[in-house]
Design an enzyme around this catalytic site. Structure first.
Site, PDB file in Angstrom:
ATOM      1  N   PRO A 145      40.808  42.590  37.141  1.00 32.65           N
ATOM      2  CA  PRO A 145      40.101  42.593  35.866  1.00 32.65           C
ATOM      3  C   PRO A 145      38.592  42.736  35.998  1.00 32.65           C
ATOM      4  O   PRO A 145      37.968  42.133  36.869  1.00 32.65           O
ATOM      5  CB  PRO A 145      40.461  41.239  35.243  1.00 32.65           C
ATOM      6  CG  PRO A 145      40.972  40.410  36.359  1.00 32.65           C
ATOM      7  CD  PRO A 145      41.581  41.365  37.343  1.00 32.65           C
ATOM      8  N   ARG A 203      27.190  47.243  34.775  1.00 34.45           N
ATOM      9  CA  ARG A 203      26.619  45.960  34.356  1.00 34.45           C
ATOM     10  C   ARG A 203      26.322  45.138  35.619  1.00 34.45           C
ATOM     11  O   ARG A 203      26.916  45.370  36.664  1.00 34.45           O
ATOM     12  CB  ARG A 203      27.623  45.127  33.551  1.00 34.45           C
ATOM     13  CG  ARG A 203      28.271  45.805  32.385  1.00 34.45           C
ATOM     14  CD  ARG A 203      27.638  45.374  31.071  1.00 34.45           C
ATOM     15  NE  ARG A 203      28.523  45.631  29.934  1.00 34.45           N
ATOM     16  CZ  ARG A 203      28.910  46.833  29.518  1.00 34.45           C
ATOM     17  NH1 ARG A 203      28.504  47.907  30.180  1.00 34.45           N
ATOM     18  NH2 ARG A 203      29.687  46.968  28.464  1.00 34.45           N
ATOM     19  N   TYR A 245      26.745  42.975  41.597  1.00 26.76           N
ATOM     20  CA  TYR A 245      27.861  43.800  42.083  1.00 26.76           C
ATOM     21  C   TYR A 245      27.439  45.176  42.613  1.00 26.76           C
ATOM     22  O   TYR A 245      28.291  45.939  43.054  1.00 26.76           O
ATOM     23  CB  TYR A 245      28.896  43.978  40.964  1.00 26.76           C
ATOM     24  CG  TYR A 245      29.534  42.662  40.544  1.00 26.76           C
ATOM     25  CD1 TYR A 245      30.398  41.992  41.408  1.00 26.76           C
ATOM     26  CD2 TYR A 245      29.253  42.077  39.320  1.00 26.76           C
ATOM     27  CE1 TYR A 245      30.977  40.781  41.048  1.00 26.76           C
ATOM     28  CE2 TYR A 245      29.826  40.871  38.947  1.00 26.76           C
ATOM     29  CZ  TYR A 245      30.681  40.230  39.828  1.00 26.76           C
ATOM     30  OH  TYR A 245      31.255  39.028  39.475  1.00 26.76           O
ATOM     31  N   ASN A 279      41.270  43.457  45.644  1.00 26.12           N
ATOM     32  CA  ASN A 279      40.239  42.637  45.015  1.00 26.12           C
ATOM     33  C   ASN A 279      40.808  42.268  43.654  1.00 26.12           C
ATOM     34  O   ASN A 279      40.780  43.079  42.713  1.00 26.12           O
ATOM     35  CB  ASN A 279      38.921  43.388  44.871  1.00 26.12           C
ATOM     36  CG  ASN A 279      37.840  42.504  44.265  1.00 26.12           C
ATOM     37  OD1 ASN A 279      38.117  41.420  43.748  1.00 26.12           O
ATOM     38  ND2 ASN A 279      36.602  42.975  44.314  1.00 26.12           N
ATOM     39  N   ALA A 326      38.911  37.904  39.001  1.00 25.80           N
ATOM     40  CA  ALA A 326      39.055  36.494  38.613  1.00 25.80           C
ATOM     41  C   ALA A 326      40.481  35.976  38.796  1.00 25.80           C
ATOM     42  O   ALA A 326      40.683  34.757  38.933  1.00 25.80           O
ATOM     43  CB  ALA A 326      38.601  36.301  37.171  1.00 25.80           C
ATOM     44  N   HIS A 344      41.415  33.437  41.556  1.00 18.65           N
ATOM     45  CA  HIS A 344      41.218  31.989  41.442  1.00 18.65           C
ATOM     46  C   HIS A 344      42.224  31.327  40.512  1.00 18.65           C
ATOM     47  O   HIS A 344      42.133  30.127  40.272  1.00 18.65           O
ATOM     48  CB  HIS A 344      39.792  31.715  40.953  1.00 18.65           C
ATOM     49  CG  HIS A 344      38.754  32.574  41.593  1.00 18.65           C
ATOM     50  ND1 HIS A 344      38.501  32.529  42.956  1.00 18.65           N
ATOM     51  CD2 HIS A 344      37.940  33.547  41.101  1.00 18.65           C
ATOM     52  CE1 HIS A 344      37.548  33.419  43.248  1.00 18.65           C
ATOM     53  NE2 HIS A 344      37.208  34.052  42.139  1.00 18.65           N
ATOM     54  N   ASP A 382      52.486  35.111  45.070  1.00 20.46           N
ATOM     55  CA  ASP A 382      53.912  35.250  45.368  1.00 20.46           C
ATOM     56  C   ASP A 382      54.286  36.710  45.590  1.00 20.46           C
ATOM     57  O   ASP A 382      55.109  37.025  46.466  1.00 20.46           O
ATOM     58  CB  ASP A 382      54.749  34.654  44.228  1.00 20.46           C
ATOM     59  CG  ASP A 382      54.672  33.127  44.179  1.00 20.46           C
ATOM     60  OD1 ASP A 382      54.199  32.511  45.156  1.00 20.46           O
ATOM     61  OD2 ASP A 382      55.095  32.552  43.152  1.00 20.46           O
ATOM     62  N   GLU A 395      42.314  40.810  51.519  1.00 24.50           N
ATOM     63  CA  GLU A 395      41.636  40.367  50.294  1.00 24.50           C
ATOM     64  C   GLU A 395      40.158  40.699  50.423  1.00 24.50           C
ATOM     65  O   GLU A 395      39.529  40.319  51.423  1.00 24.50           O
ATOM     66  CB  GLU A 395      41.841  38.862  50.132  1.00 24.50           C
ATOM     67  CG  GLU A 395      41.105  38.264  48.949  1.00 24.50           C
ATOM     68  CD  GLU A 395      41.260  36.740  48.883  1.00 24.50           C
ATOM     69  OE1 GLU A 395      41.994  36.154  49.722  1.00 24.50           O
ATOM     70  OE2 GLU A 395      40.628  36.139  47.998  1.00 24.50           O
ATOM     71  N   HIS A 436      36.287  40.705  48.459  1.00 24.59           N
ATOM     72  CA  HIS A 436      35.394  40.378  47.349  1.00 24.59           C
ATOM     73  C   HIS A 436      34.031  40.975  47.635  1.00 24.59           C
ATOM     74  O   HIS A 436      33.492  40.828  48.751  1.00 24.59           O
ATOM     75  CB  HIS A 436      35.285  38.867  47.146  1.00 24.59           C
ATOM     76  CG  HIS A 436      36.601  38.280  46.762  1.00 24.59           C
ATOM     77  ND1 HIS A 436      37.159  38.494  45.522  1.00 24.59           N
ATOM     78  CD2 HIS A 436      37.496  37.560  47.475  1.00 24.59           C
ATOM     79  CE1 HIS A 436      38.338  37.901  45.486  1.00 24.59           C
ATOM     80  NE2 HIS A 436      38.578  37.345  46.655  1.00 24.59           N
ATOM     81  N   ILE A 437      33.499  41.639  46.637  1.00 21.94           N
ATOM     82  CA  ILE A 437      32.196  42.295  46.783  1.00 21.94           C
ATOM     83  C   ILE A 437      31.111  41.261  47.045  1.00 21.94           C
ATOM     84  O   ILE A 437      30.246  41.441  47.899  1.00 21.94           O
ATOM     85  CB  ILE A 437      31.895  43.112  45.501  1.00 21.94           C
ATOM     86  CG1 ILE A 437      32.913  44.251  45.363  1.00 21.94           C
ATOM     87  CG2 ILE A 437      30.462  43.639  45.502  1.00 21.94           C
ATOM     88  CD1 ILE A 437      32.931  44.911  43.999  1.00 21.94           C
ATOM     89  N   ARG A 451      35.010  29.525  42.227  1.00 20.34           N
ATOM     90  CA  ARG A 451      35.310  30.766  42.960  1.00 20.34           C
ATOM     91  C   ARG A 451      35.575  30.507  44.446  1.00 20.34           C
ATOM     92  O   ARG A 451      35.879  31.439  45.195  1.00 20.34           O
ATOM     93  CB  ARG A 451      34.142  31.760  42.828  1.00 20.34           C
ATOM     94  CG  ARG A 451      33.899  32.227  41.415  1.00 20.34           C
ATOM     95  CD  ARG A 451      32.823  33.300  41.363  1.00 20.34           C
ATOM     96  NE  ARG A 451      32.217  33.362  40.057  1.00 20.34           N
ATOM     97  CZ  ARG A 451      32.699  34.056  39.021  1.00 20.34           C
ATOM     98  NH1 ARG A 451      33.780  34.788  39.157  1.00 20.34           N
ATOM     99  NH2 ARG A 451      32.091  34.038  37.851  1.00 20.34           N
TER     100      ARG A 451
HETATM  101  O1  CA2 Z   1      33.063  39.445  44.239  1.00 19.59           O
HETATM  102  C1  CA2 Z   1      34.103  39.956  43.820  1.00 19.59           C
HETATM  103  O2  CA2 Z   1      34.513  41.048  44.184  1.00 19.59           O
HETATM  104  C2  CA2 Z   1      34.898  39.228  42.721  1.00 19.59           C
HETATM  105  O3  CA2 Z   1      36.271  39.468  42.955  1.00 19.59           O
HETATM  106  C3  CA2 Z   1      34.462  39.847  41.401  1.00 19.59           C
HETATM  107  C4  CA2 Z   1      35.122  39.162  40.201  1.00 19.59           C
HETATM  108  C5  CA2 Z   1      34.924  37.658  40.250  1.00 19.59           C
HETATM  109  O4  CA2 Z   1      35.638  37.041  39.194  1.00 19.59           O
HETATM  110  C6  CA2 Z   1      35.386  37.073  41.579  1.00 19.59           C
HETATM  111  O5  CA2 Z   1      35.113  35.680  41.573  1.00 19.59           O
HETATM  112  C7  CA2 Z   1      34.662  37.735  42.739  1.00 19.59           C
HETATM  113  C8  CA2 Z   1      34.525  39.699  38.912  1.00 19.59           C
HETATM  114  C9  CA2 Z   1      34.658  41.175  38.740  1.00 19.59           C
HETATM  115  C10 CA2 Z   1      33.785  41.595  37.612  1.00 19.59           C
HETATM  116  O6  CA2 Z   1      33.214  42.850  37.931  1.00 19.59           O
HETATM  117  C11 CA2 Z   1      32.148  43.247  37.197  1.00 19.59           C
HETATM  118  C12 CA2 Z   1      31.468  44.331  37.682  1.00 19.59           C
HETATM  119  C13 CA2 Z   1      30.371  44.777  37.009  1.00 19.59           C
HETATM  120  C14 CA2 Z   1      29.959  44.160  35.859  1.00 19.59           C
HETATM  121  C15 CA2 Z   1      30.650  43.082  35.371  1.00 19.59           C
HETATM  122  C16 CA2 Z   1      31.763  42.626  36.044  1.00 19.59           C
END
Ligand code: CA2
Length: 154
Positions: free
Chosen positions: A21, A29, A34, A85, A88, A91, A98, A109, A111-112, A122
């Site tokens: 998501p 954004r 990110y 990836n 959210a 978490h 599963d 796995e 995460h950026i 997180r």
């Molecule tokens: O760091 C990551 O890759 C995360 O998986 C990114 C998720 C966050 O909920 C995880 O804790 C860590 C959020 C993805 C949202 O991506 C966006 C990208 C650009 C602008 C807004 C949201």
């Protein structure tokens, strides 16, 4: 240079790239968090990295947990490894954990951001315990690192 008998020419199978998501918003954004690469850029990066090792990729992004579950289930029999990836859902989702356990494929796995430098909620991942490897905080390069790793172990 490759020839018909080299591993690259033979093809080593497909790596499933799963993005969860809000990752469709990458590059549009919060660039300070990110980065500026879009999801399309990340998928191109993944395609190039996979091709360099003789793999193809399937890329899936969804904001819906069930779609991600379906993609992981479908990987059984079609993919040789998974890069995920889960955003959210990382978490919150026992269901994704599963599914990853059930398909029994090597999985990484990604995460950026470095989730361990962020909010407490997180710091816990339902997925880490069933993934083969975890890469956090390397920005979008984490996807390339994940593919390089899978190329070593598949
Ligand atoms: O760091 C990551 O890759 C995360 O998986 C990114 C998720 C966050 O909920 C995880 O804790 C860590 C959020 C993805 C949202 O991506 C966006 C990208 C650009 C602008 C807004 C949201």
């Amino acid at each position: 240079m490759t020839d018909a008998t080299s591993p690259v020419a033979a093809g080593r199978g497909t790596i499933l790239i799963v993005n969860g998501p809000n990752l469709n918003l990458l590059g549009t954004r919060e660039p300070e968090k990110y980065g500026t690469s879009t999801l399309a850029d990340v998928e191109q990066l993944a395609i190039a990295a996979a091709e360099s090792h003789g793999f193809t990729v399937d890329c899936v992004q969804s904001n819906h947990e069930g779609d991600l579950l379906d993609a992981i289930h479908a990987a059984r029999g079609t993919a040789v490894g998974i890069v995920i990836n889960a955003g959210a859902f990382t978490h919150t989702s026992v269901a994704l954990r599963d599914a990853l356990a059930a398909v029994e494929l090597p999985s990484v796995e990604v995460h950026i951001t470095n989730v361990h430098q962020r909010e407490e909620f997180r710091h816990h991942s339902y997925l880490s315990g069933v993934c083969t490897a975890v890469i956090v905080g390397a920005g979008v390069h984490g996807y390339r690192l994940a593919i390089d790793y899978l190329a070593e172990v598949v």
